[in-house]
Enzyme design. Structure first.
Site, PDB file in Angstrom:
ATOM      1  N   GLY A 157      -6.460 -13.901 -11.070  1.00 14.06           N
ATOM      2  CA  GLY A 157      -6.624 -13.522 -12.472  1.00 14.06           C
ATOM      3  C   GLY A 157      -7.378 -12.219 -12.644  1.00 14.06           C
ATOM      4  O   GLY A 157      -7.546 -11.740 -13.771  1.00 14.06           O
ATOM      5  N   ARG A 203      12.469   3.490 -16.005  1.00 11.49           N
ATOM      6  CA  ARG A 203      13.440   4.493 -15.575  1.00 11.49           C
ATOM      7  C   ARG A 203      13.165   4.985 -14.154  1.00 11.49           C
ATOM      8  O   ARG A 203      13.946   5.710 -13.574  1.00 11.49           O
ATOM      9  CB  ARG A 203      13.447   5.674 -16.552  1.00 11.49           C
ATOM     10  CG  ARG A 203      14.359   5.420 -17.735  1.00 11.49           C
ATOM     11  CD  ARG A 203      14.547   6.673 -18.558  1.00 11.49           C
ATOM     12  NE  ARG A 203      13.323   7.010 -19.288  1.00 11.49           N
ATOM     13  CZ  ARG A 203      13.045   6.543 -20.513  1.00 11.49           C
ATOM     14  NH1 ARG A 203      13.888   5.751 -21.133  1.00 11.49           N
ATOM     15  NH2 ARG A 203      11.927   6.876 -21.102  1.00 11.49           N
ATOM     16  N   ASP A 218      -6.353 -12.690   0.165  1.00  3.08           N
ATOM     17  CA  ASP A 218      -6.977 -11.387   0.467  1.00  3.08           C
ATOM     18  C   ASP A 218      -8.507 -11.548   0.463  1.00  3.08           C
ATOM     19  O   ASP A 218      -9.240 -10.621   0.130  1.00  3.08           O
ATOM     20  CB  ASP A 218      -6.536 -10.317  -0.550  1.00  3.08           C
ATOM     21  CG  ASP A 218      -6.660  -8.902   0.002  1.00  3.08           C
ATOM     22  OD1 ASP A 218      -7.094  -8.735   1.170  1.00  3.08           O
ATOM     23  OD2 ASP A 218      -6.350  -7.950  -0.739  1.00  3.08           O
ATOM     24  N   HIS A 238      -6.996  -9.470  -9.925  1.00  2.00           N
ATOM     25  CA  HIS A 238      -6.123  -8.445  -9.344  1.00  2.00           C
ATOM     26  C   HIS A 238      -4.880  -8.203 -10.176  1.00  2.00           C
ATOM     27  O   HIS A 238      -4.346  -7.095 -10.208  1.00  2.00           O
ATOM     28  CB  HIS A 238      -5.716  -8.846  -7.918  1.00  2.00           C
ATOM     29  CG  HIS A 238      -6.768  -8.585  -6.898  1.00  2.00           C
ATOM     30  ND1 HIS A 238      -7.887  -9.375  -6.763  1.00  2.00           N
ATOM     31  CD2 HIS A 238      -6.890  -7.603  -5.970  1.00  2.00           C
ATOM     32  CE1 HIS A 238      -8.640  -8.883  -5.790  1.00  2.00           C
ATOM     33  NE2 HIS A 238      -8.061  -7.821  -5.298  1.00  2.00           N
ATOM     34  N   HIS A 270       0.862  -1.185   0.000  1.00  2.00           N
ATOM     35  CA  HIS A 270       0.000   0.000   0.000  1.00  2.00           C
ATOM     36  C   HIS A 270       0.897   1.233   0.000  1.00  2.00           C
ATOM     37  O   HIS A 270       0.772   2.111   0.844  1.00  2.00           O
ATOM     38  CB  HIS A 270      -0.952   0.003   1.197  1.00  2.00           C
ATOM     39  CG  HIS A 270      -2.161  -0.870   0.977  1.00  2.00           C
ATOM     40  ND1 HIS A 270      -3.243  -0.472   0.220  1.00  2.00           N
ATOM     41  CD2 HIS A 270      -2.445  -2.116   1.403  1.00  2.00           C
ATOM     42  CE1 HIS A 270      -4.137  -1.448   0.187  1.00  2.00           C
ATOM     43  NE2 HIS A 270      -3.687  -2.465   0.893  1.00  2.00           N
TER      44      HIS A 270
END
Ligand SMILES: [Zn+2]
Length: 388
Positions: A258, A236, A283, A260, A204
């Protein structure tokens, strides 16, 4: 008395043993060997699972609920119901996981979870379902920019004082914490939590590369739902993801539903972290195993439709089960079932420092295992050597 189990094969999971013999005594594994190495002792009761695979029970280190129960809102007596549901999906250990909520509500949730954890670890015997082994604090020390569905009003600047308040409420049962390392005060909290043997996980987070590296120096050793709620990877400006994917000392977890993360990027993750450091999490929220509708995730109301959980347009957890996550990994990549199992069991246990007793089929560990078909379906789950 000695009990023994056999099947076609066994995943330790770092190794595969053909025609295995798994000996169980008093809820613990006494020995793992094979019929080629050892004749069956005449005094052992043997259960033969035929063509199936014996695998360590899965360990979900990031789960908010299931079967209609939200871990922040359940009474201690209700948690075994969740444990039973999880065992049906091959899970034998888990960390009930909080979300950002008012601090008083969080503290009382932590007290209830500590009650449930302590009740389950009484010597009166093994639970009839997955064991709640510790608490994962997902927040409140998260980035406003990458908060996902965690309510902004409940995000808090990290201080050791607040961390200690949560720690006391949980009576020391916090075993994992997700924290955004770039927020002022985070490094001090990371160091303190690591000192208390908490698995500090960066996530997060909108951290740039140096901030992620400083977190690891301070004691962070894992990353939470890689790619989700993270500053995106740029070639970069690698940011936190550059460190998570390239640091070989860091374990990292991922939600392999599949939804998230696209299957192609799941494959990138598996290749980057490898079969020794990739960890699968669900989760999952209370809606898991339930029909579509509205559900609670701590203080957040979530809409669930066709397997997708959202709140205000953002993804809000999942309805993924761990057995499906394991099967998905074998479909999204060239990983074997054994490698998928390992990411859902041993690697998780290793990441949180519990791999001596859970996530492994070896002498001394809890006799917590799941019986899988060759295509990864859960046929049966045993906790403490007992069929559920
Ligand atoms: Zn979560």
């Amino acid at each position: 008395m000695n009990t023994a189990f056999t099947a076609r094969t066994l995943y330790t999971p770092s190794q595969e043993i053909r025609a295995p013999l798994l000996f169980v005594e008093d809820g613990r594994i006494a020995e793992v060997s094979s019929r080629a190495q050892k004749p069956l002792p005449p005094n052992a009761a043997v259960t033969d699972f035929g063509d199936a695979i014996l695998a360590p029970g899965f360990f979900d280190i990031h789960i908010h609920g299931g079967a209609g129960l939200d871990v922040m809102r359940t009474a201690p007596g209700e948690l075994p119901h969740l444990g039973k549901f999880l065992a049906g999906h091959g899970v034998t250990a888990y960390f009930p996981t909080t979300v950002a909520a008012p601090i008083d509500a969080t503290c009382s949730a932590l007290e209830r979870l500590a009650d449930a954890i302590e009740a389950a670890s009484l010597p009166s015997g093994d639970p009839a379902g997955a064991r709640a082994l510790g608490i994962h604090l997902e927040g409140p020390f998260l980035s406003h920019k990458r908060r996902g569905v965690h309510p902004p009003e409940y995000l808090v600047s990290p201080t050791v004082e607040i961390f200690d308040r949560l720690w006391q409420a949980a009576r020391g049962h916090v075993r994992m914490m997700t924290i955004a390392p770039e927020i002022p005060g985070a490094l001090e909290v990371i160091a303190e939590a690591a000192k208390r043997h908490v698995c500090v996980s960066i996530g997060h987070s909108d951290a740039e590369l140096p901030a992620a590296q400083r977190a690891i120096k301070a004691g962070a050793r894992h990353a939470t739902h890689t790619f989700n709620a993270m500053r995106p990877l740029d070639h970069r400006d690698p940011g936190i993801l550059g460190e998570v994917l390239s640091n070989d000392h860091l374990t990292a977890d991922l939600i392999a539903d599949g939804i998230h993360v696209s299957p192609a990027v799941v494959k990138v993750f598996l290749q980057a972290k490898g079969p020794e450091r990739a960890v699968l999490i669900t989760d999952a929220i209370s809606a898991t195993g339930m029909p579509d509708g509205q559900y609670q995730l701590g203080p957040i109301t979530v809409d669930v439709k066709d397997g997708k959980c959202t709140a205000n347009g953002s993804l809000a957890g999942s309805v993924l089960t761990m057995d499906r996550a394991v099967r998905n990994v074998t479909q999204f990549s060239n990983w074997t079932l054994r490698e998928g199992v390992r990411a859902a069991s041993f690697n998780a246990a290793k990441a949180v420092g519990m791999s001596e007793t859970v996530g492994i089929l070896a002498a001394g560990a809890h006799a917590d295992f799941t019986v899988l078909s060759s295509d990864g379906k859960v046929l049966k789950t045993l906790v403490g050597g007992r069929e559920l």
